[in-house]
Every structure is written in structure tokens, then in C-alpha cells.
Design an enzyme around this catalytic site. Sequence first.
Site, short mmCIF file in Angstrom:
data_model
loop_
_atom_site.label_atom_id
_atom_site.label_comp_id
_atom_site.label_asym_id
_atom_site.label_seq_id
_atom_site.Cartn_x
_atom_site.Cartn_y
_atom_site.Cartn_z
N HIS A 22 0.85 -1.19 0.00
CA HIS A 22 0.00 0.00 0.00
C HIS A 22 0.89 1.24 0.00
O HIS A 22 1.91 1.28 0.68
CB HIS A 22 -0.91 -0.03 1.23
N ARG A 38 -2.65 1.45 -4.48
CA ARG A 38 -2.47 0.00 -4.55
C ARG A 38 -2.69 -0.45 -5.98
O ARG A 38 -3.30 0.26 -6.77
CB ARG A 38 -3.46 -0.72 -3.63
N LYS A 95 -6.20 0.01 -8.23
CA LYS A 95 -7.05 0.99 -7.58
C LYS A 95 -7.06 2.29 -8.38
O LYS A 95 -6.30 2.48 -9.32
CB LYS A 95 -6.57 1.25 -6.14
N ASP A 113 -5.59 8.91 -6.73
CA ASP A 113 -6.04 9.69 -5.58
C ASP A 113 -4.99 10.76 -5.31
O ASP A 113 -3.79 10.46 -5.22
CB ASP A 113 -6.20 8.79 -4.35
N CYS A 131 -4.04 12.34 -2.73
CA CYS A 131 -3.21 12.26 -1.53
C CYS A 131 -1.92 11.49 -1.78
O CYS A 131 -0.89 11.75 -1.15
CB CYS A 131 -3.97 11.65 -0.36
N TYR A 132 -1.94 10.56 -2.77
CA TYR A 132 -0.74 9.78 -3.05
C TYR A 132 0.30 10.58 -3.83
O TYR A 132 1.40 10.10 -4.07
CB TYR A 132 -1.10 8.49 -3.78
N ASP A 151 -9.39 14.62 -3.86
CA ASP A 151 -8.91 13.31 -4.33
C ASP A 151 -8.87 13.27 -5.86
O ASP A 151 -7.84 13.00 -6.47
CB ASP A 151 -9.87 12.28 -3.73
N ASP A 200 -11.17 18.66 0.85
CA ASP A 200 -11.10 18.51 2.30
C ASP A 200 -9.69 18.88 2.76
O ASP A 200 -8.79 19.10 1.95
CB ASP A 200 -11.48 17.09 2.74
N HIS A 233 -6.78 16.12 1.88
CA HIS A 233 -6.28 16.13 0.51
C HIS A 233 -5.61 17.45 0.16
O HIS A 233 -4.67 17.48 -0.65
CB HIS A 233 -7.41 15.80 -0.47
#
Length: 404
Positions: free
Chosen positions: A225, A268, A271, A274, A276-277, A328, A335, A338
Site C-alpha cells: 500500500h 495500490r 485501484k 487519488d 493524496c498519493y 482526491d 477537504d 487532501h
Amino acid sequence: MDNRWGLNDDGVPTDTSTLQTETEDSIFALLSGSTAVPHQTNARNRRLVLSRTAHIRFLKGGLKGLSRNFVSLDASKPWILFWILHALDLLGETLSDEDKDRAINTLSRCQHSSGGFGGGPGQLAHLATTYAAVHALAILGTHEAFDAIDRTKLYSWILSLKQSSGAYIMHYGGEVDVRGSYCVASVCKLLCMLTPDVTANMGVFIASCQTYEGGIGSVQGVEAHGGYTFCAVAAMEILAETSRLNLGALAEWTVSRQMEMEGGFQGRTNKLVDGCYSFWVGGIFFILAVMSLRQPGCVIEFSLLMTSVALQEYVLICCQAPKGGLRDKPEKHPDFYHSCYCLSGLSISQHTYTWSADLNDFIVTDSFNIVGVYNNKLPATHPVHNIRMEYVTRITGHFSSLVE
């Protein structure tokens, strides 16, 4: 959508492939509307703008007070403060003395009488919220902020969470995973408490969590992850035990997380992208790059394995909400979480880092790569601690003087 891009499901759609295709469609519409060719430098992407004023307004609204909708985050007060403070700091917004005092007071009330910080006043101390609190106080950077940390009780509490395997439970009666290893390593490094008692067997436990894919899971035997991989790699860097990891397999897994069409990262295998990654996975490249500089004979140029232009485009085009805040992906709401990690990823992708043997730490070079207008440039965040580079120097300098 343009068939040159995106997922090929071989004519066998699944729920996963349908979600991926829907996400690609929404992102491709934005990318193709902003640049002539996605992820290619051209006149139009040079005009991309980071909406600083709108984002600052969104973030400062959280400092004034939160609505009843945030009740589910009642155990995350230090995190909310860290996300907002770090994001504002990267955007160049200076807090008033009143806001600084309020933040210190809030975090002080989250400190447990036995050591560590809980998610709110009177709540159980937890390694994750302790990490958030200490890093938020590092950003605030005043003597009052540093004095708010009961370092002696914190050290004893951390040791009480240590397991014979070298791992740490997140709280009394809590779970073991590599987040705990990173939280401990980062906090203890900043507070000059990284003793042999703290570090014993930590690297052994972390290395055991590397999977057959090359990434790292929360514990041994589970799926790799992005968030856990960052925590593991950053902790190993602090411990100076990166040689325990299979860096080739790790690099291959990390490279595979950058999405071909979107430009951002997934957390991952199989998936969705996103925002945040942008930091949780994007940050790994810069740690690996500096690791390679310290290894004679290493032929992998890790810093070249990530497409920084594509990542910056994803953040600037797809993650900025029209009324402020970052998100995201396009169909999501903004938010604080993020906003923090999209900006952290944008920061780290703009800069080049190297290693200083004299400082025994990362330093920023004069080389940078800014997508869009020059005003999009953010200060460099530390690849391991994710606060500004100078704040790491400031807090470690303060606490090292107390130890001496």
C-alpha cells in the site's frame, strides 16, 4: 474518450474496470481541455495557476471552527490542525499570534497525562495523533510550542508501546503496523530521542513487511500500500537501514503506481488515482534518489523514474476545487487532508534533493521544475518528515541543545 489513452478491459468489464473508465473519462476531459497533449510541456500548461487565495480561504475557514459534520473526526483534532497548518504554510500564509496561541492551546489539551497526544482532550494517547501534534508544533515553531511537549513522559510512553518484534502498537491495546514505526522514528528524530532502546529491531520488522510485489504492507503478509510503503521507507531512512529492503523491487512497484493517463498516483495495484498519493507515493522517489547517492555503484537514477510534469498537472488541473481546497479526484469534494497532501506532493515534485554528509540530512538544490506560472512554486517540504526543511533544522536544533 480518446482510445489512445486509458484502460483496456479486453472486452470483459468489471466493477473495477467500470470505475476506472469513469474516472479516466472525467480526468481526460479536464486534461485535454487544459493542454494540447496531456503531460507534454506546451504554451497552455505553462499558464496553469495554483489558486492560492481560494485555497487559503478554504483552509482558514477550518481554523475558525468546524461544523457538526466533523463530529466523526472528533478523535482527529491534531491531524486536522496539522493538515491545515502545513497546507497554509506551503501556500505562504502566515498565522497571526492569536491563531498560533490557539493552536498550541488546543494541542496542549490533547496531551495525555501519561505521555503522548490523543485525538482530543481526555482521549487515549495514540502514535498517529502524537505524530500529527509534534509536527504541527514544529510548524508553529515558537518556544511555547516546543515547551508544550512533555518530552520525558512522551519517551517513556513510546517505549511502553514497543513489542519484542521491534514493532510498535499504535496505542495501549492497539494494532501493530508500520505506521507506528514511522510515527516513532519521525517524532523521536525531531525531538532527539532516537535511542538504541527505541530503534532496536525496528528495521527487521519493517523489512519483513515488504511484499512479493516490492511495495510494503501494514504488517507481514498483507497487500502493499502506498501510505504504508512511504511510512516504511521513510522510517528505514531515519534508521539508516535501507539496505534491508529490496530497492529494485521497491522501485518497480513505486513506478507502477503512477497512472499513465491521469498522471497522479494510485495507492495500490488495480485501484483508482487519488490526490493524496501525490505525496505518499511521490515522496518515495525522492527518498530513493538520495539513498542511491549514498550507495557506490548504484546505477538506478530514482529521481528520473517519476514524471513530475504529469503529477503537477494532475494536482493543478484535476485536484483544485473551483471554490478552494484540493481533492482526491474531479468528482470529489475538497477537504483538509487532501489539501495537505496534494500540496505536499506538488511541493516535492517541484524540487530536487540531495544529501549533505555534514548535516546528515536532505538538502534542496537550486534546480527546480515548475509546471504553470512561476508563482505556483512552493517551498520545499522535507521528503521524510513532510514539514518545511528549515523547520526540521529548527526543532532538532532546539531539542539537541537541551540534550547537550
